[in-house]
Write a protein that holds these residues in place. Structure first.
Motif, short mmCIF file in Angstrom:
data_model
loop_
_atom_site.label_atom_id
_atom_site.label_comp_id
_atom_site.label_asym_id
_atom_site.label_seq_id
_atom_site.Cartn_x
_atom_site.Cartn_y
_atom_site.Cartn_z
N VAL A 263 0.85 -1.19 0.00
CA VAL A 263 0.00 0.00 0.00
C VAL A 263 0.88 1.23 0.00
N GLU A 264 0.39 2.29 -0.62
CA GLU A 264 1.13 3.55 -0.60
C GLU A 264 0.27 4.62 0.03
N ILE A 265 0.94 5.48 0.82
CA ILE A 265 0.25 6.49 1.62
C ILE A 265 0.53 7.86 1.03
N GLY A 266 -0.55 8.55 0.69
CA GLY A 266 -0.44 9.90 0.15
C GLY A 266 -0.87 10.93 1.17
N ILE A 267 -0.16 12.05 1.18
CA ILE A 267 -0.46 13.17 2.08
C ILE A 267 -0.44 14.45 1.25
N GLU A 268 -1.38 15.33 1.55
CA GLU A 268 -1.43 16.62 0.87
C GLU A 268 -1.86 17.69 1.87
N VAL A 269 -1.27 18.87 1.77
CA VAL A 269 -1.65 19.98 2.65
C VAL A 269 -2.95 20.59 2.15
N VAL A 270 -3.90 20.76 3.06
CA VAL A 270 -5.16 21.43 2.74
C VAL A 270 -5.01 22.92 3.03
N ARG A 271 -4.46 23.22 4.22
CA ARG A 271 -4.24 24.63 4.59
C ARG A 271 -3.31 24.72 5.80
N PHE A 272 -2.74 25.91 5.96
CA PHE A 272 -1.92 26.22 7.12
C PHE A 272 -2.72 27.13 8.04
N GLY A 273 -2.71 26.81 9.34
CA GLY A 273 -3.29 27.68 10.34
C GLY A 273 -2.15 28.40 11.06
N LYS A 274 -2.47 29.14 12.09
CA LYS A 274 -1.44 29.86 12.85
C LYS A 274 -0.51 28.89 13.59
N THR A 275 -1.11 27.92 14.27
CA THR A 275 -0.33 26.94 15.04
C THR A 275 -0.48 25.52 14.48
N SER A 276 -1.26 25.39 13.43
CA SER A 276 -1.59 24.06 12.91
C SER A 276 -1.37 23.96 11.41
N MET A 277 -1.52 22.74 10.95
CA MET A 277 -1.49 22.45 9.54
C MET A 277 -2.54 21.36 9.32
N VAL A 278 -3.38 21.53 8.32
CA VAL A 278 -4.42 20.55 8.02
C VAL A 278 -4.01 19.80 6.76
N LEU A 279 -4.05 18.48 6.87
CA LEU A 279 -3.66 17.60 5.78
C LEU A 279 -4.84 16.74 5.35
N LYS A 280 -4.72 16.11 4.20
CA LYS A 280 -5.64 15.05 3.82
C LYS A 280 -4.80 13.88 3.36
N SER A 281 -5.40 12.70 3.37
CA SER A 281 -4.65 11.50 3.04
C SER A 281 -5.48 10.55 2.19
N GLU A 282 -4.78 9.82 1.36
CA GLU A 282 -5.37 8.72 0.60
C GLU A 282 -4.38 7.58 0.65
N VAL A 283 -4.89 6.38 0.86
CA VAL A 283 -4.05 5.19 0.83
C VAL A 283 -4.60 4.29 -0.26
N ARG A 284 -3.71 3.80 -1.12
CA ARG A 284 -4.16 2.92 -2.19
C ARG A 284 -3.34 1.64 -2.23
N ASN A 285 -3.98 0.62 -2.73
CA ASN A 285 -3.36 -0.70 -2.86
C ASN A 285 -2.65 -0.74 -4.21
N MET A 286 -1.34 -0.89 -4.20
CA MET A 286 -0.57 -0.89 -5.43
C MET A 286 -0.82 -2.14 -6.28
N MET A 287 -1.30 -3.20 -5.66
CA MET A 287 -1.54 -4.44 -6.39
C MET A 287 -2.86 -4.38 -7.16
N THR A 288 -3.90 -3.83 -6.52
CA THR A 288 -5.23 -3.78 -7.14
C THR A 288 -5.53 -2.42 -7.76
N ARG A 289 -4.71 -1.42 -7.43
CA ARG A 289 -4.90 -0.03 -7.89
C ARG A 289 -6.15 0.62 -7.31
#
Length: 130
Positions: free
Chosen positions: A66-92
């Motif tokens: 499996v491969e794990i993807g991360i992307e920044v949604v936005r930056f806050g003053k003290t935080s950072m908001v991310l989103k993630s997707e995980v996909r199976n490389m064998m089945t796509r």
């Protein structure tokens, strides 16, 4: 979305149904989000504050990668908001999506502190600018 790491599904990662245990997968996502945030915020004291609703769409079995993807949604003053997707490389197939993961930057006493970041920075650019 950039996929930053891969995990090989091993016997110890399985649930009684013989598929990838959701709790293990969430731990992998949390670790990936933390590592990404530490690098972006240039601070080892970063914690997960919130993870939104998760959506399991498919699974993985022993031997799958499996491969794990991360992307920044936005930056806050003290935080950072991310989103993630995980996909199976064998089945796509997408295994899970997480729309919002809030990571908080902490000071030496464990209190939220401003990080001063407003955009994604790449390590190669930091090295070239010094």
């Amino acid at each position: 979305m950039k996929f930053h790491s891969r995990k090989w599904v091993k016997p110890e990662d399985l649930n009684p149904n013989g598929t990838l245990f959701g709790g293990k997968l969430l731990a992998w996502i949390d670790e990936e989000a933390a590592l990404y945030s530490v690098v972006q915020l240039e601070n080892q004291k970063v914690v997960t504050k919130h993870m939104s609703e998760i959506n399991f769409m498919s699974s993985a079995k022993e031997g799958d990668i499996v491969e794990i993807g991360i992307e920044v949604v936005r930056f806050g003053k003290t935080s950072m908001v991310l989103k993630s997707e995980v996909r199976n490389m064998m089945t796509r197939e997408t295994i899970i999506t997480v729309d919002s993961i809030t990571m908080v930057n902490l000071d030496s006493l464990g209190r939220p502190t401003a990080h001063g970041k407003t955009k994604i920075e790449y390590v190669k650019d930091r090295i070239n600018n010094n």
